[in-house]
Design a protein around this motif. Structure first.
Motif, PDB file in Angstrom:
ATOM      1  N   GLU A   1      -3.642  -0.259  12.850  1.00  0.00           N
ATOM      2  CA  GLU A   1      -2.980  -1.373  12.349  1.00  0.00           C
ATOM      3  C   GLU A   1      -2.521  -0.983  10.808  1.00  0.00           C
ATOM      4  OE1 GLU A   1      -4.983  -5.585  10.303  1.00  0.00           O
ATOM      5  OE2 GLU A   1      -6.177  -4.487  11.847  1.00  0.00           O
ATOM      6  N   ARG A   2      -3.188  -0.173  10.382  1.00  0.00           N
ATOM      7  CA  ARG A   2      -2.560   0.370   8.855  1.00  0.00           C
ATOM      8  C   ARG A   2      -1.302   0.881   9.155  1.00  0.00           C
ATOM      9  NH1 ARG A   2      -5.870   4.398   4.923  1.00  0.00           N
ATOM     10  NH2 ARG A   2      -4.418   4.356   3.033  1.00  0.00           N
ATOM     11  N   CYS A   3      -0.967   1.685  10.160  1.00  0.00           N
ATOM     12  CA  CYS A   3       0.127   2.473  10.358  1.00  0.00           C
ATOM     13  C   CYS A   3       1.224   1.965  11.170  1.00  0.00           C
ATOM     14  CB  CYS A   3      -0.093   4.066  10.903  1.00  0.00           C
ATOM     15  SG  CYS A   3      -1.324   4.927   9.821  1.00  0.00           S
ATOM     16  N   SER A   4       2.650   2.082  10.997  1.00  0.00           N
ATOM     17  CA  SER A   4       3.672   1.456  11.708  1.00  0.00           C
ATOM     18  C   SER A   4       4.305   2.464  12.472  1.00  0.00           C
ATOM     19  CB  SER A   4       4.763   0.968  10.765  1.00  0.00           C
ATOM     20  OG  SER A   4       5.134   1.968   9.899  1.00  0.00           O
ATOM     21  N   ALA A   5       3.834   3.592  12.433  1.00  0.00           N
ATOM     22  CA  ALA A   5       4.465   4.615  13.452  1.00  0.00           C
ATOM     23  C   ALA A   5       3.486   5.685  13.973  1.00  0.00           C
ATOM     24  CB  ALA A   5       5.543   5.590  12.842  1.00  0.00           C
TER      25      ALA A   5
ATOM     26  N   ASP B   1       0.954  -1.016   0.184  1.00  0.00           N
ATOM     27  CA  ASP B   1       0.066  -0.066   0.012  1.00  0.00           C
ATOM     28  C   ASP B   1       0.924   1.457  -0.055  1.00  0.00           C
ATOM     29  OD1 ASP B   1      -2.149  -1.632   0.077  1.00  0.00           O
ATOM     30  OD2 ASP B   1      -2.501  -1.475   2.303  1.00  0.00           O
ATOM     31  N   LYS B   2       0.313   2.251  -0.640  1.00  0.00           N
ATOM     32  CA  LYS B   2       1.130   3.595  -0.597  1.00  0.00           C
ATOM     33  C   LYS B   2       0.826   4.253   0.700  1.00  0.00           C
ATOM     34  CE  LYS B   2       0.742   7.981  -3.151  1.00  0.00           C
ATOM     35  NZ  LYS B   2       0.235   8.993  -3.859  1.00  0.00           N
ATOM     36  N   SER B   3       2.053   4.796   1.169  1.00  0.00           N
ATOM     37  CA  SER B   3       2.218   5.516   2.330  1.00  0.00           C
ATOM     38  C   SER B   3       1.192   6.669   2.552  1.00  0.00           C
ATOM     39  CB  SER B   3       3.706   6.095   2.745  1.00  0.00           C
ATOM     40  OG  SER B   3       4.617   4.915   2.707  1.00  0.00           O
ATOM     41  N   VAL B   4       0.598   6.871   3.805  1.00  0.00           N
ATOM     42  CA  VAL B   4      -0.069   7.684   4.162  1.00  0.00           C
ATOM     43  C   VAL B   4      -0.075   8.227   5.544  1.00  0.00           C
ATOM     44  CG1 VAL B   4      -2.080   6.308   4.940  1.00  0.00           C
ATOM     45  CG2 VAL B   4      -2.691   8.263   3.901  1.00  0.00           C
TER      46      VAL B   4
END
Length: 411
Positions: A26-30, A2-5
Motif C-alpha cells: 500500500e505504501r509503494c506505487s511501484a 511522505d518522503k520516498s523510500v
C-alpha cells in the motif's frame, strides 16, 4: 506527502513473507520483482493495472534506471531472494541511491539455508560469488578450509569440480568434498554431496550454490614469508638467495589483491613467497625451461599455493595470454630483456612497479636506461651478502646483486 523510500524484502523459495506485506504494498506505487513473484502477489493487489507499476527485476541495470526515474516522487518496493545485503542487490542500491532511505527486510540467505541443510556451521566460512567475476578468482580462495560459493549458469558445480581435478594433485583432490543445494526453499529443492570426481560427472539445475570443504591443514608452513633456500626445490643452486628475495619482495610492495607477474621465475621462489604472503594475489609464473617448470610445479603443490598460475613459454611472446599486471618481477629474461621492457611499455600495462635483479654488466647498464626512456622513475639498490655461522666459521661471499626498481610516473 511522505518522503520516498525504497523497501527491499527478501524472500525464500516459493514463499512470500506474510508479515505486513499489505502495508508495504500500500505504501509503494511501484513494485520491482520477477514475473513469478508478481503472480504470487496477485492475491494482495493487482499489479501492472491501475496505480501499481511493475518493474521487472532483470536485467538489474534497467531496473535501477527505472527506479532512478521515479524515486524522487514515489516509493518503491523490491522483492529479491534471500538477504539482499549478502552478495545481493543491497550494495548496488546503496551505491546508486546514497541519499534515499532504504529499508531492508531480509530473509535467510542461501548460505544459511545450505549450511543448515547439511548441518555445517558457517561462522568460520569464507564467501565467494562467481556471478560476473573471473573464474580464476576461485584459485585465490583454495587456501580456505571452508568455502561457500555462489554459482551461476557458467560457473557451475561440475565446472568447479573439473577445474579442481585439473589443478590439484591426486592426494589433494581426495581432501575435498562438495555440498550442493539446488533451488533451496522451493518444492523442487534437491541436495547433493560428493567427491570432486563424483560432482564433475553430474549436472545441476539453476539456481544452486555449494560448500567446498577441505580437510587437514591448508599449508605445510605456519608462516607466510621467510622460506629458506633449502625449503624450495631448485636446480644447481639457481635460486634467488634469501636476502635478495626479501629485498625484492619489499621493493615490489605487493598488493593484497590483484595480478603479479614473475617473469623468468626459475624455481618459483619469489612466486611462492608472494603467494604465501598474499593469498588474495593472482600470481603468474612465466618460465621457458621445462626443468624449472617442474620445480615451480613441485613447489606450488608442496606449499599448496593454488593462486599461482604456471605458464611455460618465452617472454615476451607468452605475456599476451596473461591478465594485465599490477606489479612485475623479472628474475630472468633469457636474453630478451629489451624486448620484454619494450612490450611492457608499448602495451601501456597497468603495472605500477617493476623490479629486476641483475648481475651481469649489460643488464645493470641497459635496464635502468630502457625504463627511464619509457617514462619510469628508476632507482637501483646493490645488495651484497655474506654468510657465516657462530661459532665463527669461514665466511661465504655472494656476488653483489643490483635490484632495479622502475615506478610508473604519473603526469
Amino acid at each position: 506527502m511522505d518522503k520516498s523510500v525504497i523497501i527491499v524484502i527478501g524472500i525464500v523459495g516459493d514463499e512470500l513473507p506474510a508479515a505486513h506485506i499489505d502495508e508495504h504494498i500500500e505504501r509503494c506505487s511501484a513494485i520491482v520483482a520477477s514475473e513469478s513473484v508478481i503472480e504470487r502477489l496477485q492475491k494482495y493487489i493487482r499489479v501492472g493495472r491501475g496505480e501499481k507499476q511493475w518493474i521487472p527485476i532483470a536485467p538489474v541495470s534497467r531496473a535501477l534506471d527505472s527506479i532512478s526515474n521515479i524515486i524522487c516522487s514515489r516509493s518503491v518496493l523490491i522483492f529479491t531472494s534471500g538477504d539482499p545485503l549478502f552478495f545481493g542487490l543491497g550494495k548496488m542500491l546503496t551505491n546508486r541511491f546514497p541519499d534515499t532511505d532504504i529499508v531492508f527486510l531480509p530473509a535467510l540467505s542461501s548460505l544459511q539455508i545450505c549450511c543448515a541443510r547439511f548441518a555445517i556451521p558457517w561462522n568460520d566460512a569464507t564467501f565467494l560469488s562467481l556471478h560476473g567475476r573471473p573464474f580464476s578468482d576461485l584459485n585465490k580462495f583454495l587456501h580456505c578450509s571452508k568455502l561457500f560459493i555462489l554459482t551461476d549458469q557458467t560457473n557451475s558445480p561440475q565446472k568447479i569440480a573439473g577445474h579442481l581435478i585439473s589443478l590439484l594433485p591426486t592426494e589433494e583432490q581426495n581432501k575435498y568434498r562438495m555440498y550442493i543445494g539446488v533451488k533451496l526453499g522451493t518444492k523442487n529443492e534437491k541436495l547433493c554431496s560428493g567427491s570432486l570426481q563424483a560432482i564433475s560427472r553430474k549436472t545441476f539445475a539453476q539456481p544452486n550454490c555449494l560448500i567446498l570443504l577441505r580437510t587437514g591443514n591448508t599449508h605445510e608452513t605456519p608462516y607466510g614469508f621467510g622460506l629458506h633456500e633449502d625449503e624450495i626445490r631448485h636446480s644447481r643452486g639457481l635460486i634467488t638467495k634469501n636476502e635478495v628475495r626479501a629485498a625484492v619482495i619489499h621493493a615490489l610492495r605487493l598488493p593484497a589483491n590483484g595480478v603479479f607477474w614473475d617473469i623468468g621465475a626459475g624455481s618459483g621462489s619469489v612466486s611462492i613467497e608472494a603467494a604465501l604472503s598474499k593469498p588474495g594475489l593472482s600470481v603468474y609464473a612465466v618460465e621457458q625451461k621445462q626443468q624449472e617448470i617442474d620445480n615451480i610445479t613441485a613447489n606450488r603443490n608442496h606449499y599448496k599455493c593454488w593462486n599461482i598460475s604456471i605458464h611455460h613459454g618465452r617472454a615476451p611472446d607468452i605475456l599476451g595470454m596473461l591478465p594485465a599486471p599490477d606489479c612485475i618481477f623479472i628474475g630472468g629474461s633469457g636474453g630478451a630483456l629489451s624486448e620484454i621492457i619494450t612490450y611492457i611499455s608499448d602495451k601501456n600495462l597497468c603495472a605500477e612497479r617493476i623490479v629486476i635483479t641483475a648481475v651481469i654488466k649489460e643488464t645493470i647498464e641497459t635496464a635502468p636506461e630502457l625504463f627511464y626512456r619509457s617514462g619510469y622513475r628508476v632507482s637501483v639498490s646493490v645488495v651484497s651478502t655474506s654468510r657465516y655461522t657462530h661459532p665463527p666459521s669461514q665466511q661465504v661471499q655472494f656476488n653483489p646483486i643490483h635490484i632495479i626498481q622502475a615506478v610508473r610516473c604519473h603526469e
